[in-house]
Design an enzyme around this catalytic site. Structure first.
Site, short mmCIF file in Angstrom:
data_model
loop_
_atom_site.label_atom_id
_atom_site.label_comp_id
_atom_site.label_asym_id
_atom_site.label_seq_id
_atom_site.Cartn_x
_atom_site.Cartn_y
_atom_site.Cartn_z
N SER A 28 0.41 -1.54 -0.34
CA SER A 28 -0.15 -0.15 0.45
C SER A 28 0.61 1.20 0.09
O SER A 28 0.26 2.08 -0.76
CB SER A 28 -0.67 0.15 1.49
OG SER A 28 -1.72 -1.13 1.06
N ARG A 32 1.68 4.37 -2.75
CA ARG A 32 1.67 6.12 -2.60
C ARG A 32 2.77 6.42 -2.85
O ARG A 32 2.80 7.64 -3.20
CB ARG A 32 0.52 5.98 -1.46
CG ARG A 32 -0.55 5.49 -0.64
CD ARG A 32 -0.98 5.09 0.38
NE ARG A 32 -2.21 4.61 0.04
CZ ARG A 32 -3.26 3.68 0.28
NH1 ARG A 32 -2.14 2.35 -0.06
NH2 ARG A 32 -4.42 3.57 0.08
N GLY A 100 -5.88 -4.28 -7.93
CA GLY A 100 -6.72 -3.00 -7.88
C GLY A 100 -6.34 -2.13 -7.42
O GLY A 100 -7.14 -1.02 -6.95
N SER A 173 -13.17 1.43 2.54
CA SER A 173 -12.68 1.21 1.60
C SER A 173 -11.36 2.26 1.33
O SER A 173 -11.31 3.50 1.55
CB SER A 173 -12.96 1.11 0.31
OG SER A 173 -12.13 1.24 -0.49
N ASP A 326 -7.02 -8.08 4.48
CA ASP A 326 -6.30 -8.76 3.38
C ASP A 326 -5.13 -10.07 4.34
O ASP A 326 -4.74 -10.44 3.77
CB ASP A 326 -5.13 -7.67 3.39
CG ASP A 326 -5.81 -7.16 1.89
OD1 ASP A 326 -6.84 -7.17 1.94
OD2 ASP A 326 -4.27 -5.94 2.25
N LYS A 353 -12.30 -9.12 -3.34
CA LYS A 353 -10.70 -9.19 -3.53
C LYS A 353 -10.67 -9.78 -4.44
O LYS A 353 -10.53 -10.32 -5.43
CB LYS A 353 -10.65 -9.70 -2.50
CG LYS A 353 -10.73 -8.52 -1.23
CD LYS A 353 -10.19 -7.89 -1.02
CE LYS A 353 -10.82 -6.05 0.16
NZ LYS A 353 -9.88 -5.86 -0.09
N ARG A 357 -12.36 -14.82 -1.45
CA ARG A 357 -11.78 -14.88 -0.64
C ARG A 357 -12.66 -16.51 0.78
O ARG A 357 -11.80 -17.20 0.95
CB ARG A 357 -10.67 -14.40 0.21
CG ARG A 357 -9.94 -13.58 -0.84
CD ARG A 357 -8.85 -12.70 0.06
NE ARG A 357 -7.47 -12.58 -1.31
CZ ARG A 357 -6.78 -11.35 -1.20
NH1 ARG A 357 -7.24 -10.03 0.34
NH2 ARG A 357 -6.33 -10.94 -1.27
C1 S3P Z 1 -5.62 -1.06 0.12
C2 S3P Z 1 -6.71 -1.44 0.73
C3 S3P Z 1 -7.64 -2.72 0.81
C4 S3P Z 1 -6.83 -3.87 0.47
C5 S3P Z 1 -6.35 -3.84 -0.45
C6 S3P Z 1 -4.62 -2.80 -0.49
C7 S3P Z 1 -5.12 0.20 -0.49
O1 S3P Z 1 -8.59 -2.65 -0.15
O2 S3P Z 1 -7.47 -4.35 0.76
O3 S3P Z 1 -5.02 -5.00 -0.83
O4 S3P Z 1 -4.01 0.24 -0.39
O5 S3P Z 1 -5.10 0.96 0.01
P1 S3P Z 1 -9.88 -1.69 -0.31
O6 S3P Z 1 -9.75 -0.20 -0.13
O7 S3P Z 1 -11.08 -2.30 -1.01
O8 S3P Z 1 -10.41 -2.35 1.79
#
Ligand code: S3P
Length: 443
Positions: A28, A32, A100, A173, A326, A353, A357
């Site tokens: 994450s 960023r 994602g 989220s 996660d 996801k 899952r």
């Molecule tokens: C993430 C947020 C989460 C997580 C993903 C990484 C992020 O997803 O499951 O692996 O980096 O902001 P969601 O925002 O869909 O909950």
């Protein structure tokens, strides 16, 4: 996934996990770091960046939009940011692979730029819902054309100038929150996101570090209001990405379930909005200590010591979900070794996801001899009381790195080896997972 060929692998008991390990940079935070550096005018330097496929998808997309990104010889990365508002229109579709986070956060960036871009992804990502980011981004003036349900492939034409948005989150989220904040960087006025349930705040912490005018305040009933004033100049930074607690999670559970294990994992990010797994494993009797707590680049970091433990089944409170979202696949493996039943609920998000899952874990657990009952929003698992699982069976990880790693760990304490039919998805988040495990198993 890097290779077209599946990579099957067998996992069998091979002794306790001992010694010290490091895990790759936080996924994450790595996404960023690239995106926010791209929005600062000038050169930022990032140490510890995850080089897994997901983050490389973000890097490739930013490059295609005019951002200079390269690895230095010493392993650090340099980003020549263009500044908010200066992304260029890419000449070809942007391939998000399995990621994602890349897709949703980059849509936020593009939404407030006067450019058009097409997003594509692998079979797993093309099934995942994008409406949650598309809907609010339409309200800032961006246009979208995607498959039904706003799924990929999807084309976006950004708005210029974009309209500032006040948005109350419908699903918990961090990706949606971050997409809106990133869109807000090139939007005149104040973008405000209200989170009824707080989610990981890496975007907020990093935006502040780069000098963005951002305030986060706690409101009634635990909600959080995040306000960002757009079109401020971000200052390039020197960053250090801590180890990924979501990758450390696999080693933590491995050490808890394999008798005789005593393991130290160094330099792990322990942001309180990410450490729900540790809290719940401790409630189960897990012997886990955080040592040498410190702050690195605005994020809490510590070393983690884990010893083999007798675990007891628990009911996981629904409020814990965002801080371990996660980690449920590997948490379910821990539950499979506990004494008695472990119950989870309120986890419908797990169905959208990288794979479904809940279904993938229920099916896999049964295949290796564990009694797992599937509900629409959770699983109930009867644990072995610490005894090895029956094992055997072959697991289809459904293009999902965390399903693959979870069953690899389960195989370390099973009577018969467990086959994971394809380990290649692991490249997205933990490139040296098998080698790291191998080193620890040899002490
Ligand atoms: C993430 C947020 C989460 C997580 C993903 C990484 C992020 O997803 O499951 O692996 O980096 O902001 P969601 O925002 O869909 O909950």
């Amino acid at each position: 996934m890097s290779s077209a060929e599946p990579q099957p692998m067998e996992f069998a008991p091979s002794g306790p996990l001992t010694g010290a390990a490091r895990v790759p940079g936080d996924k994450s935070i790595s996404h960023r770091a690239l995106m926010i550096s791209a929005m600062a005018a000038g050169r930022s330097r990032i140490e510890g960046l995850l080089t897994g496929e997901d983050v490389m998808s973000t890097a490739a997309a930013l490059r295609a939009m005019g951002v200079g990104i390269r690895a230095e010889a010493a392993g650090a990365w340099e980003v020549d940011g263009v500044g908010a508002g200066a992304l260029l229109e890419p000449g070809a579709p942007l391939d998000m692979g399995n990621s994602g986070t890349s897709a949703r956060l980059l849509m936020g960036l593009v939404a407030s730029h006067p450019i058009a871009a097409t997003f594509t992804g692998d079979a797993s990502l093309s099934r995942r819902p994008m409406a949650r980011v598309v809907r609010p981004l339409r309200r800032i003036g961006a246009e979208f054309l995607g498959r039904s349900g706003d799924r990929l492939p999807l084309t976006i034409r950004g708005a210029s100038p974009a309209l500032p948005l006040v948005h109350r989150m419908e699903v918990a989220s961090a990706q949606v929150k971050s997409a809106l904040l990133l869109a807000g960087l090139n939007t005149p006025g104040v973008t405000e996101v209200i989170e009824p349930v707080p989610t990981r705040d890496h975007s907020e912490r990093m935006l502040k570090l780069f000098g963005a005018p951002l305030e986060a305040a706690a409101g009634a009933g635990g909600e959080r209001r995040i306000r960002l004033t757009g079109q401020a100049e971000l200052r390039p930074q020197q960053l250090r990405v801590p180890g990924d607690i979501s990758s450390a999670a696999f080693l933590i559970v491995a050490a808890l379930i394999v008798p005789g294990s005593d393991l130290r994992i160094e330099d792990v990010g322990v942001n309180p909005l990410r450490t729900g797994l540790i809290d719940q494993l401790r409630r189960m009797g897990g012997n886990i200590d955080l040592t040498d707590p410190r702050e690195v680049g605005g994020e809490p970091v510590a070393d983690i010591r884990v010893r083999h433990s007798r675990l007891r089944g628990i009911d996981v409170p629904q409020e814990a979900a965002p801080s371990m979202i996660d980690e449920f696949p590997i948490f379910f493996i821990a539950a499979a070794f506990a004494e008695g039943a472990t119950r989870t609920s309120g986890l419908a998000e797990l169905r959208v996801k990288e794979s479904d899952r809940i279904a993938a874990m229920a099916e896999g657990l049964r295949a290796v001899g564990v009694n797992a009952a599937e509900q629409p929003d959770g699983l109930t698992i009867e644990g072995s009381g610490g005894a090895p699982l029956p094992g055997g069976g072959s697991i289809d990880p459904r293009l999902d790195h965390r399903i693959a790693m979870s069953f690899a760990v389960a195989g370390l304490h099973a009577r018969r080896p467990i086959e994971v039919a394809d380990m290649s998805p692991v490249e997205t988040s933990f490139p040296h997972f098998v080698a790291t495990l191998g080193t620890l198993l040899q002490g």
